[in-house]
Design an enzyme around this catalytic site. Structure first.
Site, short mmCIF file in Angstrom:
data_model
loop_
_atom_site.label_atom_id
_atom_site.label_comp_id
_atom_site.label_asym_id
_atom_site.label_seq_id
_atom_site.Cartn_x
_atom_site.Cartn_y
_atom_site.Cartn_z
N HIS A 85 13.01 38.65 47.93
CA HIS A 85 14.09 39.47 47.35
C HIS A 85 15.05 39.94 48.44
O HIS A 85 15.24 41.14 48.67
CB HIS A 85 13.53 40.66 46.58
CG HIS A 85 14.51 41.23 45.59
ND1 HIS A 85 14.13 41.86 44.43
CD2 HIS A 85 15.87 41.26 45.57
CE1 HIS A 85 15.19 42.25 43.75
NE2 HIS A 85 16.26 41.89 44.42
N GLU A 92 6.94 43.01 42.45
CA GLU A 92 7.57 43.18 43.76
C GLU A 92 7.26 44.56 44.31
O GLU A 92 7.32 45.55 43.56
CB GLU A 92 9.09 43.01 43.65
CG GLU A 92 9.52 41.62 43.25
CD GLU A 92 11.04 41.47 43.24
OE1 GLU A 92 11.76 42.44 43.62
OE2 GLU A 92 11.53 40.40 42.86
N ARG A 102 16.69 38.58 38.60
CA ARG A 102 15.56 39.48 38.38
C ARG A 102 14.35 38.66 37.95
O ARG A 102 14.46 37.74 37.14
CB ARG A 102 15.89 40.52 37.30
CG ARG A 102 16.81 41.65 37.76
CD ARG A 102 16.12 42.57 38.74
NE ARG A 102 16.92 43.73 39.11
CZ ARG A 102 17.68 43.82 40.19
NH1 ARG A 102 17.77 42.77 41.01
NH2 ARG A 102 18.34 44.93 40.46
#
Length: 320
Positions: free
Chosen positions: A286, A268, A239
Site C-alpha cells: 500500500h 492491512e 482498495r
C-alpha cells in the site's frame, strides 16, 4: 487569540509537521503507532481538529463518542471509507480529503503493478535474490507484453484518468466503465462501456480505481473474474475490499487470470499470505502515494483545508 488545537495521528513529513506546529497547537504521535479506538477517543477529547490517515477508523460509534468541541476531520487521504460521513454530517463535524495531489504517484504504482505482473517481476526478483537463477532458454520466464493490449479502467476519476494516460504511453487501447461518461476532451479516445460486464469482456488488463462503498465491496468476485478474457491481468491500487481474494486466488491458480499486481489488500497491514505464496502475484505494501513529493502535497492540502475552516471559510475539499 489561542491557536486551534490539532491532533495529527501519524508521522507526516518534516515540512508538513513544521508548518502545522507554526500555525496550530499540535499534538503529535511521536512514535507513529496505530491508535486503538480508546486512545483515538482520548486524544480527540481536548482538540478542535484532527488530521488522520486511513489507519484511523471513525465509525458511526466512534463519531458518536467524539466530544462536541471537535469541529473538523481533515483527512490525509483521498479515500474516506474510514470515516462514516453520514454520522459526521449528523453531528455537525466537517470532513475533508486530499484529492488531485496523489493521482500521478498512484498511477505510477498502477503501471509498476501491471508490468510487474505481466513480466513475472516478483518471480524473477526472487530467483536472483535467492541465488536460484541457474538456467536460461528462450522458454525461460516468458510473460505477457502489454503493448497494444486493451487497458480497462474501472472508475475513471482523477487517478483512473492519469493511469489511462500512462497506459497510452505503452500503446494500449483504453476502455473504461464509470458512473457517468466523460466528455470527449476527458476521454481522449477512450472507449466507454455503460456496464461493468461490457468492460470486463475487453480488459486484457483490468485496473481498479473506484472507492469502497457497500455496492463495491467484493465487486471483483468469481463471476466477474470469469468474464475477463483468458489470461487477463488484474491491477488493484485502490482498495483491497473491492476484490474477493478467495475468488482471485482461484482464478490465479486455474490460469484464468494470468497474474495480478496488488498494492492493497483486505487486511492491512499484513496482506494475504495465500496470495503471497503464488508466483504470479506482484505485491506491494500500500505505497501508491508514497513519494516525498506527494506526501508533502497531501499534508499541505490537509492543512490548507484546516486553515480555510478556521478562517471561517468553506474548505475546498469538503466531503461532509
Amino acid at each position: 487569540m489561542a491557536r486551534p488545537r490539532l491532533l495529527i495521528t501519524r508521522r507526516l513529513t518534516d515540512g508538513v509537521q513544521t508548518r502545522a506546529a507554526r500555525d496550530y497547537d499540535v499534538e503529535f504521535n511521536e512514535d507513529d503507532h496505530v491508535f486503538s479506538r480508546d486512545e483515538l477517543l482520548e486524544r480527540c477529547s481536548a482538540v478542535d481538529a484532527v488530521l488522520p490517515c486511513h489507519s484511523e477508523h471513525f465509525s458511526a460509534e466512534v463519531i458518536g463518542a467524539l466530544p462536541a468541541g471537535l469541529k473538523i476531520i481533515a483527512n490525509h487521504s483521498v479515500g474516506t471509507d474510514h470515516v462514516d460521513l453520514d454520522a459526521a454530517r449528523a453531528k455537525g463535524i466537517v470532513v475533508t480529503n486530499t484529492p488531485d495531489v496523489l493521482s500521478d504517484a498512484t498511477a505510477e504504482i498502477a503501471m509498476l503493478c501491471m508490468l510487474g505482473a505481466a513480466r513475472r517481476g516478483a518471480e524473477g526478483d526472487r530467483l536472483v535474490r535467492e541465488g536460484k537463477w541457474s538456467f536460461w532458454s528462450p522458454a525461460f520466464m516468458v510473460g505477457r507484453q502489454v503493448t497494444g493490449k486493451r487497458f480497462g479502467v474501472l472508475g475513471m476519476g482523477r487517478v483512473g484518468q492519469v493511469a489511462a494516460e500512462r497506459a497510452r504511453g505503452f500503446g494500449m487501447e483504453i476502455h473504461y466503465h464509470n458512473r457517468r461518461r466523460l466528455d470527449p476532451a476527458e476521454e481522449k479516445g477512450a472507449i466507454f462501456h455503460d456496464t461493468l460486464e461490457g468492460l470486463l469482456a475487453v480488459s486484457d488488463v483490468l485496473s481498479l480505481h473506484c472507492p469502497t462503498t457497500p455496492d463495491t465491496r467484493d465487486l471483483i468476485n468469481a463471476d466477474r473474474l470469469a468474464q475477463l478474457p483468458d489470461g487477463a491481468i488484474l491491477v488493484n491500487t485502490a482498495r483491497g475490499a473491492l476484490v474477493d481474494e478467495d475468488a482471485l486466488i482461484g482464478a490465479l491458480t486455474s490460469g484464468k487470470v494470468f497474474a495480478a499486481g496488488l498494492d492493497v489488500f483486505k487486511d492491512e497491514p499484513g496482506g494475504n499470505a495465500r496470495l503471497a505464496a503464488l508466483d504470479n502475484v506482484f505485491l506491494l505494501p500500500h505505497i501508491g502515494s508514497a513519494t516525498f513529493e506527494t506526501r508533502d502535497a497531501m499534508g499541505f492540502r490537509a492543512l490548507d483545508n484546516l486553515d480555510a475552516y478556521f478562517r471561517g471559510e468553506a474548505p475546498g475539499d469538503r466531503v461532509a
